[in-house]
Design a protein around this motif. Structure first.
Motif, PDB file in Angstrom:
ATOM      1  N   THR A 189       0.824  -1.202   0.000  1.00 48.31           N
ATOM      2  CA  THR A 189       0.000   0.000   0.000  1.00 48.31           C
ATOM      3  C   THR A 189       0.861   1.255   0.000  1.00 48.31           C
ATOM      4  OG1 THR A 189      -1.587  -1.213   1.346  1.00 48.31           O
ATOM      5  CG2 THR A 189      -1.882   1.166   1.209  1.00 48.31           C
ATOM      6  N   ASP A 190       0.473   2.208  -0.803  1.00 46.96           N
ATOM      7  CA  ASP A 190       1.123   3.514  -0.789  1.00 46.96           C
ATOM      8  C   ASP A 190       0.851   4.164   0.570  1.00 46.96           C
ATOM      9  OD1 ASP A 190       0.524   6.651  -1.232  1.00 46.96           O
ATOM     10  OD2 ASP A 190       2.138   5.981  -2.563  1.00 46.96           O
ATOM     11  N   PRO A 191       1.886   4.643   1.264  1.00 46.87           N
ATOM     12  CA  PRO A 191       1.686   5.227   2.599  1.00 46.87           C
ATOM     13  C   PRO A 191       0.666   6.367   2.620  1.00 46.87           C
ATOM     14  CG  PRO A 191       4.005   4.827   2.232  1.00 46.87           C
ATOM     15  CD  PRO A 191       3.307   4.571   0.910  1.00 46.87           C
ATOM     16  N   ALA A 192       0.626   7.189   1.589  1.00 47.10           N
ATOM     17  CA  ALA A 192      -0.344   8.288   1.562  1.00 47.10           C
ATOM     18  C   ALA A 192      -1.774   7.751   1.475  1.00 47.10           C
ATOM     19  CB  ALA A 192      -0.052   9.215   0.384  1.00 47.10           C
ATOM     20  N   GLU A 193      -1.961   6.677   0.715  1.00 43.46           N
ATOM     21  CA  GLU A 193      -3.290   6.076   0.622  1.00 43.46           C
ATOM     22  C   GLU A 193      -3.710   5.493   1.973  1.00 43.46           C
ATOM     23  OE1 GLU A 193      -5.821   2.616  -1.669  1.00 43.46           O
ATOM     24  OE2 GLU A 193      -3.830   3.133  -2.418  1.00 43.46           O
ATOM     25  N   LEU A 194      -2.775   4.846   2.657  1.00 52.17           N
ATOM     26  CA  LEU A 194      -3.075   4.292   3.972  1.00 52.17           C
ATOM     27  C   LEU A 194      -3.507   5.401   4.926  1.00 52.17           C
ATOM     28  CD1 LEU A 194      -3.149   1.881   5.921  1.00 52.17           C
ATOM     29  CD2 LEU A 194      -0.762   2.398   6.453  1.00 52.17           C
ATOM     30  N   GLU A 195      -2.790   6.505   4.936  1.00 51.76           N
ATOM     31  CA  GLU A 195      -3.159   7.630   5.806  1.00 51.76           C
ATOM     32  C   GLU A 195      -4.542   8.161   5.459  1.00 51.76           C
ATOM     33  OE1 GLU A 195      -1.545   8.383   8.557  1.00 51.76           O
ATOM     34  OE2 GLU A 195      -0.107   6.832   7.989  1.00 51.76           O
ATOM     35  N   GLY A 196      -4.855   8.215   4.171  1.00 52.12           N
ATOM     36  CA  GLY A 196      -6.179   8.665   3.750  1.00 52.12           C
ATOM     37  C   GLY A 196      -7.281   7.746   4.231  1.00 52.12           C
ATOM     38  N   GLU A 197      -7.057   6.435   4.141  1.00 47.46           N
ATOM     39  CA  GLU A 197      -8.040   5.460   4.615  1.00 47.46           C
ATOM     40  C   GLU A 197      -8.246   5.583   6.118  1.00 47.46           C
ATOM     41  OE1 GLU A 197     -10.108   3.153   3.027  1.00 47.46           O
ATOM     42  OE2 GLU A 197      -9.501   4.415   1.343  1.00 47.46           O
ATOM     43  N   LEU A 198      -7.167   5.730   6.854  1.00 53.63           N
ATOM     44  CA  LEU A 198      -7.290   5.874   8.307  1.00 53.63           C
ATOM     45  C   LEU A 198      -8.068   7.141   8.667  1.00 53.63           C
ATOM     46  CD1 LEU A 198      -3.714   4.713   9.320  1.00 53.63           C
ATOM     47  CD2 LEU A 198      -5.863   3.563   9.902  1.00 53.63           C
TER      48      LEU A 198
END
Length: 163
Positions: A39-48
């Motif tokens: 997972t792209d870290p920015a996408e993970l942060e967005g999901e959280l």
């Protein structure tokens, strides 16, 4: 070592750490399976940020945290969808502690929570690659059903009567 389960505020540091571990694992599994990368870290942060868990607050929801030997080790959410139906969501146990009974303890606690909300049925969805989860639900008496939602990531749907 023993498991305990207790309600936890959805916005606590414990909940945040468990959800980060949960989303990292399920997202990485998805991307590795379909696209060959994590997972792209920015996408993970967005999901959280987008999935705060606010729906898991009383009176119609609850977040449960399992602890193993006193340390946060897993979580499960329950939310009441209607007068009779509750949804089980975000079931997670840290990988190093799987196979020690935590998943079963969490699901049983979630079922009891759903009963206190007045639910007579629990539903859930999961993905095909989450084989451990599907095996757990089947072992605990959940039956695979027709889809009950149109979640793009859902590939299996389950239901269980709560007696």
């Amino acid at each position: 070592m023993t498991w305990t389960v207790a309600p936890e505020p959805h916005n606590s540091p414990v909940a945040a750490a468990l959800w980060r571990a949960y989303y990292t694992e399920v997202s990485d599994r998805y991307y590795l399976r379909h696209e060959g990368h994590r997972t792209d870290p920015a996408e993970l942060e967005g999901e959280l940020a987008a999935h705060t868990g606010a729906e898991l607050t009383p009176p119609k929801g609850r977040l449960l945290v399992a602890r193993y030997a006193g340390e946060p080790a897993g979580s499960a959410g329950v939310r009441l969808l209607d007068a009779d139906t509750a949804e089980l969501t975000r079931v997670f146990v840290h990988g190093a502690l799987r196979g020690k009974g935590g998943g079963q303890v969490l699901v049983r606690a979630a079922e009891e929570t759903a009963r206190t909300f007045g639910a007579t049925r629990m539903i859930l969805d999961t993905r095909h690659d989450l084989t451990e989860a599907r095996a757990l639900y089947t072992r605990l008496g959940y039956a695979e059903t027709a889809p009950h939602n149109d979640d793009v990531y859902a590939e299996h749907w389950f239901s269980k009567a709560l007696r």
